[in-house]
Design a protein around this motif. Sequence first.
Motif, mmCIF file in Angstrom:
data_model
loop_
_atom_site.group_PDB
_atom_site.id
_atom_site.type_symbol
_atom_site.label_atom_id
_atom_site.label_comp_id
_atom_site.label_asym_id
_atom_site.label_seq_id
_atom_site.Cartn_x
_atom_site.Cartn_y
_atom_site.Cartn_z
ATOM 1 N N VAL A 54 1.032 -1.352 -0.102
ATOM 2 C CA VAL A 54 0.471 0.382 0.345
ATOM 3 C C VAL A 54 0.705 1.172 -0.119
ATOM 4 O O VAL A 54 1.995 1.795 1.077
ATOM 5 N N GLY A 55 0.485 1.956 -1.181
ATOM 6 C CA GLY A 55 0.821 3.097 -0.784
ATOM 7 C C GLY A 55 2.175 3.338 -2.070
ATOM 8 O O GLY A 55 3.100 4.359 -2.192
ATOM 9 N N ASP A 56 2.951 2.163 -2.588
ATOM 10 C CA ASP A 56 3.423 2.238 -3.985
ATOM 11 C C ASP A 56 2.688 2.503 -5.170
ATOM 12 O O ASP A 56 1.134 2.686 -4.906
ATOM 13 N N ARG A 57 3.458 3.087 -5.781
ATOM 14 C CA ARG A 57 2.912 3.637 -7.637
ATOM 15 C C ARG A 57 2.952 2.786 -8.620
ATOM 16 O O ARG A 57 3.798 1.593 -8.579
ATOM 17 N N VAL A 58 2.282 2.243 -9.221
ATOM 18 C CA VAL A 58 2.232 1.606 -10.188
ATOM 19 C C VAL A 58 2.052 2.316 -11.718
ATOM 20 O O VAL A 58 0.538 3.252 -12.162
ATOM 21 N N ARG A 59 2.249 1.845 -13.414
ATOM 22 C CA ARG A 59 1.749 2.326 -14.696
ATOM 23 C C ARG A 59 1.042 1.489 -14.993
ATOM 24 O O ARG A 59 1.473 0.161 -14.906
ATOM 25 N N TYR A 60 -0.129 1.642 -14.935
ATOM 26 C CA TYR A 60 -1.267 0.417 -14.885
ATOM 27 C C TYR A 60 -1.775 1.193 -16.681
ATOM 28 O O TYR A 60 -2.084 2.015 -16.943
ATOM 29 N N THR A 61 -1.573 0.835 -17.433
ATOM 30 C CA THR A 61 -2.162 0.293 -19.331
ATOM 31 C C THR A 61 -3.236 -0.098 -19.187
ATOM 32 O O THR A 61 -3.533 -1.923 -19.197
ATOM 33 N N THR A 62 -4.659 -0.165 -19.717
ATOM 34 C CA THR A 62 -5.914 -1.104 -19.189
ATOM 35 C C THR A 62 -5.844 -1.914 -20.853
ATOM 36 O O THR A 62 -4.831 -1.301 -22.297
ATOM 37 N N ARG A 63 -6.607 -2.186 -20.949
ATOM 38 C CA ARG A 63 -7.102 -3.322 -22.088
ATOM 39 C C ARG A 63 -7.291 -2.692 -23.248
ATOM 40 O O ARG A 63 -6.702 -2.498 -24.776
ATOM 41 N N TYR A 64 -7.999 -1.074 -23.105
ATOM 42 C CA TYR A 64 -8.178 -0.260 -24.280
ATOM 43 C C TYR A 64 -7.028 0.928 -24.837
ATOM 44 O O TYR A 64 -7.396 2.048 -25.700
ATOM 45 N N GLY A 65 -6.043 0.998 -23.917
ATOM 46 C CA GLY A 65 -4.895 1.811 -24.313
ATOM 47 C C GLY A 65 -4.808 2.202 -23.053
ATOM 48 O O GLY A 65 -3.730 3.621 -23.856
ATOM 49 N N ASP A 66 -6.056 2.648 -22.641
ATOM 50 C CA ASP A 66 -5.517 3.961 -21.171
ATOM 51 C C ASP A 66 -4.313 3.694 -20.068
ATOM 52 O O ASP A 66 -4.274 3.096 -19.983
ATOM 53 N N PHE A 67 -3.589 4.502 -20.035
ATOM 54 C CA PHE A 67 -2.015 4.562 -19.739
ATOM 55 C C PHE A 67 -2.416 5.514 -18.440
ATOM 56 O O PHE A 67 -2.459 6.313 -18.585
ATOM 57 N N GLY A 69 -0.036 6.503 -15.338
ATOM 58 C CA GLY A 69 1.328 6.392 -14.975
ATOM 59 C C GLY A 69 1.306 7.128 -12.807
ATOM 60 O O GLY A 69 2.517 6.609 -12.970
ATOM 61 N N ASN A 70 0.555 6.967 -12.479
ATOM 62 C CA ASN A 70 0.794 7.497 -11.330
ATOM 63 C C ASN A 70 -0.362 6.848 -10.381
ATOM 64 O O ASN A 70 -0.884 7.091 -9.348
ATOM 65 N N ALA A 71 -0.461 5.496 -11.240
ATOM 66 C CA ALA A 71 -2.272 4.727 -10.429
ATOM 67 C C ALA A 71 -1.197 4.978 -8.644
ATOM 68 O O ALA A 71 -0.241 4.652 -8.403
ATOM 69 N N LEU A 72 -2.006 4.166 -7.883
ATOM 70 C CA LEU A 72 -1.635 4.389 -6.862
ATOM 71 C C LEU A 72 -2.358 2.631 -5.906
ATOM 72 O O LEU A 72 -3.799 2.716 -6.372
ATOM 73 N N ILE A 73 -1.347 1.575 -5.492
ATOM 74 C CA ILE A 73 -2.071 1.036 -4.756
ATOM 75 C C ILE A 73 -2.501 1.410 -3.311
ATOM 76 O O ILE A 73 -1.778 2.310 -2.538
ATOM 77 N N GLU A 74 -3.852 1.556 -3.115
ATOM 78 C CA GLU A 74 -4.599 2.190 -1.855
ATOM 79 C C GLU A 74 -4.942 1.733 -0.717
ATOM 80 O O GLU A 74 -5.354 2.435 0.445
ATOM 81 N N ALA A 75 -5.117 -0.357 -0.918
ATOM 82 C CA ALA A 75 -5.718 -1.038 -0.077
ATOM 83 C C ALA A 75 -5.360 -2.428 -0.682
ATOM 84 O O ALA A 75 -5.544 -2.823 -1.901
ATOM 85 N N VAL A 76 -5.676 -3.321 0.246
ATOM 86 C CA VAL A 76 -5.111 -4.896 0.421
ATOM 87 C C VAL A 76 -6.698 -5.234 0.919
ATOM 88 O O VAL A 76 -7.468 -4.610 1.866
ATOM 89 N N ARG A 77 -7.293 -5.952 0.194
ATOM 90 C CA ARG A 77 -8.802 -6.758 0.120
ATOM 91 C C ARG A 77 -8.522 -8.125 1.074
ATOM 92 O O ARG A 77 -7.112 -7.908 1.265
ATOM 93 N N GLU A 78 -9.803 -8.031 1.527
ATOM 94 C CA GLU A 78 -10.279 -9.333 2.288
ATOM 95 C C GLU A 78 -9.696 -10.680 1.238
ATOM 96 O O GLU A 78 -8.545 -11.275 1.972
ATOM 97 N N ASP A 79 -9.451 -10.636 -0.062
ATOM 98 C CA ASP A 79 -8.877 -11.708 -0.799
ATOM 99 C C ASP A 79 -7.489 -11.915 -1.412
ATOM 100 O O ASP A 79 -6.955 -12.409 -1.792
ATOM 101 N N GLY A 80 -6.571 -10.918 -0.539
ATOM 102 C CA GLY A 80 -5.106 -10.405 -0.580
ATOM 103 C C GLY A 80 -4.910 -9.702 -1.629
ATOM 104 O O GLY A 80 -3.804 -9.478 -1.845
#
Length: 276
Positions: A54-67, A69-80
Amino acid sequence: MQQFQTEERYSLETLLPINTLYDHEHGLTQEDVDAANKLVLHIERTRNPRVPQVGDRVRYTTRYGDFHGNALIEAVREDGTFSICLCPYVPFVWRTAGGIGCAVSGGPFTVVAPQALQPAGTVPGNFYDWGHCGACGNGAVQFCAEVPLWEYREPEPLYGDFTTERWRKIRLHKDPERRDGDLYRGDCISFRTEEEFQMFLSDYEGAVFPVYDPKSVIVWCYRDEERAVSQKEWDALDAPVTERRLYNAPQPVKLVKDRERHTTVCYYVRPEYAVR
């Protein structure tokens, strides 16, 4: 595994420029600086370059090509799995036993398995915490800590290697009846005829993809950049002259493709205004 450690990051002088509104409302104090430095130290000491947190950043690209560059890991869910905010505002942060917790606004939110994230280096991450005045209007102090950066691309991309990280994405609606005078119309762009559209595709290395709506298409193409130059610089440019409407009037331009940046640069002669 502790990989990120730091000495005191901020002083009053270095923390002030990113907290001018807070300082105006409440007065930035040494207490605020000390609290920010303690959180920076805690965040960086609890990072692991091989385990997303939690707190790390992610370069995230969707299957629609939308990038994103500063996505955030904001929480861990119950399933991990991780809850990730693709377009976050600066998150509020607090200490936890093994790291930090985050509260963030923004969106959209999505879910990713930790093992799907690939390491991509480190990046400065901005955070908020309440200052000495507590939770109140403009009472948050902003600071920055170094955090791991991860990469994730959704499977089965619809447009191959095209992404908005390096390409321009345009959705166009085609109206054969030309009820508004244009054959194609999209956000801040339109084409009156098929010839105009095909010329644009040639000038901007465009590729056209169909979508579920038969009257719409997705166009991936070079980005557009306008650059004013002197007459001397214009004359020296080795490029054909064409015409474009700039400042609501047609004028001659020269288009030069920057293939490394996936950008078509539109050069025009800078207007010279006489001093009266």
